[in-house]
Design an enzyme around this catalytic site. Structure first.
Site, PDB file in Angstrom:
ATOM      1  N   GLU A   1     -11.564  -3.863  -2.731  1.00 19.69           N
ATOM      2  CA  GLU A   1     -10.672  -2.828  -3.250  1.00 19.69           C
ATOM      3  C   GLU A   1     -10.534  -2.970  -4.762  1.00 19.69           C
ATOM      4  OE1 GLU A   1      -6.987  -3.126  -0.767  1.00 19.69           O
ATOM      5  OE2 GLU A   1      -8.268  -4.524   0.333  1.00 19.69           O
TER       6      GLU A   1
ATOM      7  N   HIS B   1      -9.738   1.830   0.798  1.00 14.81           N
ATOM      8  CA  HIS B   1      -9.613   0.697   1.719  1.00 14.81           C
ATOM      9  C   HIS B   1     -10.674   0.746   2.816  1.00 14.81           C
ATOM     10  CE1 HIS B   1      -7.616  -2.531   3.878  1.00 14.81           C
ATOM     11  NE2 HIS B   1      -6.672  -2.583   2.952  1.00 14.81           N
TER      12      HIS B   1
ATOM     13  N   HIS C   1       0.810  -1.226   0.000  1.00 13.84           N
ATOM     14  CA  HIS C   1       0.000   0.000   0.000  1.00 13.84           C
ATOM     15  C   HIS C   1       0.845   1.279   0.000  1.00 13.84           C
ATOM     16  CE1 HIS C   1      -3.431  -2.456   0.161  1.00 13.84           C
ATOM     17  NE2 HIS C   1      -3.591  -2.562   1.467  1.00 13.84           N
TER      18      HIS C   1
END
Length: 390
Positions: free
Chosen positions: A356, A218, A144
């Site tokens: 996601e 997220h 991420h």
């Protein structure tokens, strides 16, 4: 398992994310709400200050029966409230009341993710003959965007009204070399609440050097309400006939495997918990589901259907349409009872799930996957729409 989404938490302070002082918390709605239409301009409130004095604001907006609160820190969706079949509102996204909790211990609750959503194997990739070493924050991998990704940045926020829509434009500039990524990336993410109560996300980015980019959101969903317990009885369908199997570090092997005959077959709606304890090697690697599904539609110019989530108890539904080729379904496997949410209860394994929309994990190292390369003179654009019902 050593490699999981919680490995990023311990390193937050070392990455330069300081503790914060809370000024404001979440607002909990009651009653039946306004129903439809009539959203006014988003309202700004001071939410807290970071240790260096930087102010963090929350922005509240409502339209089409959907209520939403967004933080300038991380572009975080702190709460999102929608009615059930009887018109009763609940916050269906997991999160915290206090800014310091987001800074110190959040597993990406509600955050904007970048520069690269999901994992890049061994935290490095080669682009145009140059090897780029990224921030490593998930075992030997980069997750991420690294230790200080977009989820830990304060975004510039501009509210807007446009016809019957209301929303926020969030801006952030990531400098050349930040977290190891090449190029200065200028990102704009637009959150729109439509007159029908849909939440639309439009992502845009430009760069001055060739780079890779994969932005996503997220949010952890629980359509029964964020403090109501497990989502294993939620029914999920995914418009995907294949998925990307992973190794023990949750990095794709490169295979596009068929879901037929496996626990990963969500082509017809089924309860999330039905196959989550099946002794399938991929389920064991993820301690549940933590995989990318290859959407049958591929990359599209306009958002097309990708997923439907339904909570039988409340009747709430979530439909997701996207331009993206993949969707990471994460079943909240690493929530462990150490985090206290906005409802005042601890979050345990399976108390929320993520859907996601994205390009595939580790795409920079997989030439056969859809490309995530962005070059100067081009604009990265993707769109995802969340539609709610009951």
């Amino acid at each position: 398992m050593e490699l999981n989404r919680r490995t990023v938490i311990a390193g937050a302070a070392a990455a330069g994310v300081a503790a914060a002082t809370t000024v404001g918390g979440t607002a909990h709605a009651s009653g039946s709400g306004s129903g439809s239409g009539g959203g006014g301009k988003p309202v700004r409130t001071l939410f807290g200050r970071l240790a260096d004095g930087t102010r963090v604001h929350s922005w509240s907006m409502e339209n089409g029966g959907t209520r939403m609160r967004v933080l300038s820190y991380g572009g975080i969706v702190q709460s999102l409230e929608v009615p059930d079949r009887r018109g009763r509102y609940a916050n269906v996204s997991l999160g915290f009341d206090a800014l310091e909790d987001y800074v110190a211990s959040s597993p990406y609750f509600g955050a904007l993710i970048g520069r690269y959503g999901n994992r890049i194997g061994k935290g490095r990739f080669t682009l145009d003959g140059t090897v780029h070493q990224l921030s490593v924050n998930d075992g030997e991998n980069s997750l991420h965007g690294g230790a200080r990704g977009f989820d830990k940045r304060v975004w510039d926020v501009e509210p807007f009204t446009r016809g019957s829509d209301v929303g926020l434009r969030l801006h952030h500039t990531s400098v050349d070399g930040e977290m190891g990524y090449p190029g200065t990336l200028r990102a704009t993410v637009t959150y729109t609440l439509t007159r029908d109560g849909d939440w639309r996300i439009d992502y845009e980015a430009t760069t001055d050097k060739a780079t890779v980019v994969n932005l996503t959101s997220h949010v952890y969903w629980n359509l029964a309400g964020e403090s109501s317990g497990s989502v294993h009885d939620h029914e999920l369908s995914l418009a995907a006939s294949r998925y990307t199997p992973v190794d023990a570090g949750l990095i794709p092997t490169g295979e596009l495997a068929k879901v037929a005959g496996t626990p990963f077959d969500f082509r017809r709606a089924k309860p999330i918990g039905r196959d989550i304890r099946t002794p399938h090697q991929q389920v064991l690697y993820g301690q549940g589901f933590d995989h990318n599904w290859v959407l049958d539609k591929g990359v599209t110019a306009r958002p097309e259907h990708a997923a439907t989530l339904r909570d039988p108890s409340s009747g709430r539904t979530l439909r997701i349409a996207t331009t993206e080729p993949g969707l990471q379904f994460y079943s909240g496997n690493f929530l462990d009872g150490t985090l206290v949410g906005t409802g005042g209860r601890v979050y345990r394994q399976g108390d929320g799930l993520c859907l996601e929309t994205q390009h595939f994990p580790d795409s920079p190292n997989r030439p056969s996957f859809p490309s995530t390369v962005l070059r100067p003179g081009r604009t990265y654009r993707t769109t995802t729409i969340h539609s709610f019902g009951a």
